[in-house]
Design a protein around this motif. Sequence first.
Motif, mmCIF file in Angstrom:
data_model
loop_
_atom_site.group_PDB
_atom_site.id
_atom_site.type_symbol
_atom_site.label_atom_id
_atom_site.label_comp_id
_atom_site.label_asym_id
_atom_site.label_seq_id
_atom_site.Cartn_x
_atom_site.Cartn_y
_atom_site.Cartn_z
ATOM 1 N N ILE A 137 6.223 -11.236 23.385
ATOM 2 C CA ILE A 137 5.642 -9.949 24.435
ATOM 3 C C ILE A 137 4.178 -10.122 24.869
ATOM 4 O O ILE A 137 3.481 -10.841 24.471
ATOM 5 C CB ILE A 137 5.167 -9.307 23.487
ATOM 6 C CG1 ILE A 137 6.415 -8.886 22.102
ATOM 7 C CG2 ILE A 137 4.713 -7.336 24.014
ATOM 8 C CD1 ILE A 137 7.524 -8.425 22.770
ATOM 9 N N ILE A 139 10.747 0.758 18.501
ATOM 10 C CA ILE A 139 9.493 -0.157 18.911
ATOM 11 C C ILE A 139 8.432 0.659 20.328
ATOM 12 O O ILE A 139 9.082 0.771 21.409
ATOM 13 C CB ILE A 139 8.827 -1.561 19.177
ATOM 14 C CG1 ILE A 139 10.135 -2.205 18.523
ATOM 15 C CG2 ILE A 139 7.981 -1.833 19.558
ATOM 16 C CD1 ILE A 139 10.224 -2.311 17.364
ATOM 17 N N ILE A 167 1.886 -3.075 18.249
ATOM 18 C CA ILE A 167 2.894 -2.785 18.295
ATOM 19 C C ILE A 167 2.854 -2.112 17.512
ATOM 20 O O ILE A 167 2.654 -2.109 15.978
ATOM 21 C CB ILE A 167 3.713 -4.221 17.975
ATOM 22 C CG1 ILE A 167 3.047 -4.533 18.970
ATOM 23 C CG2 ILE A 167 5.038 -4.313 17.977
ATOM 24 C CD1 ILE A 167 3.791 -6.730 18.805
ATOM 25 N N ALA A 175 6.957 -12.306 18.179
ATOM 26 C CA ALA A 175 6.301 -10.767 17.539
ATOM 27 C C ALA A 175 6.913 -9.970 16.462
ATOM 28 O O ALA A 175 6.313 -9.056 16.323
ATOM 29 C CB ALA A 175 6.631 -9.617 18.769
ATOM 30 N N PHE A 209 4.929 0.475 22.488
ATOM 31 C CA PHE A 209 3.221 0.137 22.308
ATOM 32 C C PHE A 209 2.527 0.834 23.343
ATOM 33 O O PHE A 209 2.536 1.692 24.209
ATOM 34 C CB PHE A 209 4.463 -1.517 23.650
ATOM 35 C CG PHE A 209 5.183 -2.351 23.088
ATOM 36 C CD1 PHE A 209 4.930 -3.487 22.578
ATOM 37 C CD2 PHE A 209 6.505 -2.005 23.731
ATOM 38 C CE1 PHE A 209 6.243 -4.526 22.050
ATOM 39 C CE2 PHE A 209 7.322 -2.636 23.131
ATOM 40 C CZ PHE A 209 7.149 -4.102 22.146
#
Length: 463
Positions: A335, A296, A284, A354, A298
């Motif tokens: 997540i 965010i 992350i 997270a 990923f």
Amino acid sequence: MKRMNKDNNIEDRVRTEFEGYRVTPSKSLWGRVLRKMRWIEFLQFSPTHLNIYYLAALVVVSAGIYFGVRIHTPDNNAHSPKTSLELGKASSVKSSEKNSDIIPAKISSEKQTEKPDRVVDIHKKGKEKTTYGDNRAEEKKPFDTVQAVDKTEAKQNAGENYPPNEIPLGRKITETTGSDTKTTELSPETSPDEVLPHVEFKVLPKKGCPPLQVRFINQSENCERYIWTIGNKPVVFQNEKTNYIFEKPGTYIVSLTGANRQGQKDICTDTVTVFEAPKAEFEIYPRHATVPETEITFYNNSKNATKYLWDFGDGHFSEEAEPVHHYSSEGPFNIVLKVWSPQGCKDTFVVKNAFENSMYYIRFPNAFIPNPNGPCDGYFTEAPGANEVFHPVWKGVSEYHLQIYNRKGELIFTSNELQRGWDGYILDKMAKPDVYIWKANGTFSNGKPFVRFGNVTLIKKKN
């Protein structure tokens, strides 16, 4: 002298009296004498008449000729059918040759159809009944359920004859179980009691993802013992249906060897393929992001994967390899990333809470130790181990107001600055060690208000 003369005279007189007489022995006595004389003569070697030496030589020569002929002559009875077989139509033989185990038949260019001369039909319950071609019947004791037929097939070429020892012999044993019928063909050297082993097994499934559980089903027949091997490793299976788990990917050769009572063996092999499993993993960015303010990203670090499914924990999903997501509210959020390999194998990677350390918050301690050297007006430094000022730790706070009360409910301290707390002094004098009540209220950066309250213990530092 006179005595001697007297005896001599008597002897002479007897001779004179009996001269001319002849004594003939009896027939029985004379026969015994002749047999004894012939036996003595038979036991002595003589080239002119038969004796024991000639007889011994004749026996040795005859025995040598007999065994020599027997060794070089095939045994026609070696392949004769047993009581549990049916002797079928024989091939053509010469009329001058005779075989007790083969029935001569006339061969023509057309295929002949004849009923078997003897059929054995055996059942579990009841007796064995043997029916011959001339309607004779014979009954025997029951044993295993087997229906056996033995056929002797001749070459169907017109005018072609075979010697008895060269007639082709094909014997078969037919086993019937319900509606299933199986026929086993025996070689001329194999008797019905020495049925060759037949090894066969099923593999369910033959390929899949690890850990792969495979079921082996042994369908072998006529075997007394078995040996299983997977790869180069012997494995002991107690039952005909056994499960085995393959943990690592690869192609495994599975073999089953079976043997009957006579030690004759048969082997069957198959393969099991275990696919390589994928591995799901992601990062992350930024690592300490503040939601919902920060977007965010990923980063996908999965291996051996071609299909992806993201669950961001707020009800939104994505099938992209490396998605970018914007949260609309604060929260810890779990997540989840699911990946699939080209063969359909699956793996899952989960990050719980997270954003637990990156969301908006405000927290207060439950005790502090004021500096005995004097007040500092509540301003503090975040040095490690510093605990001389009562103040909060926070993130994402835009507005803040703190109030502190003593046990009597009297207000003793207030502050509207996050960087200014209570140093434990009242009017430049250290408050007594005691428990005090605090209350804080304000607003986070996302506009959400908050209210916190509790108590704090003031501890006096020992000199």
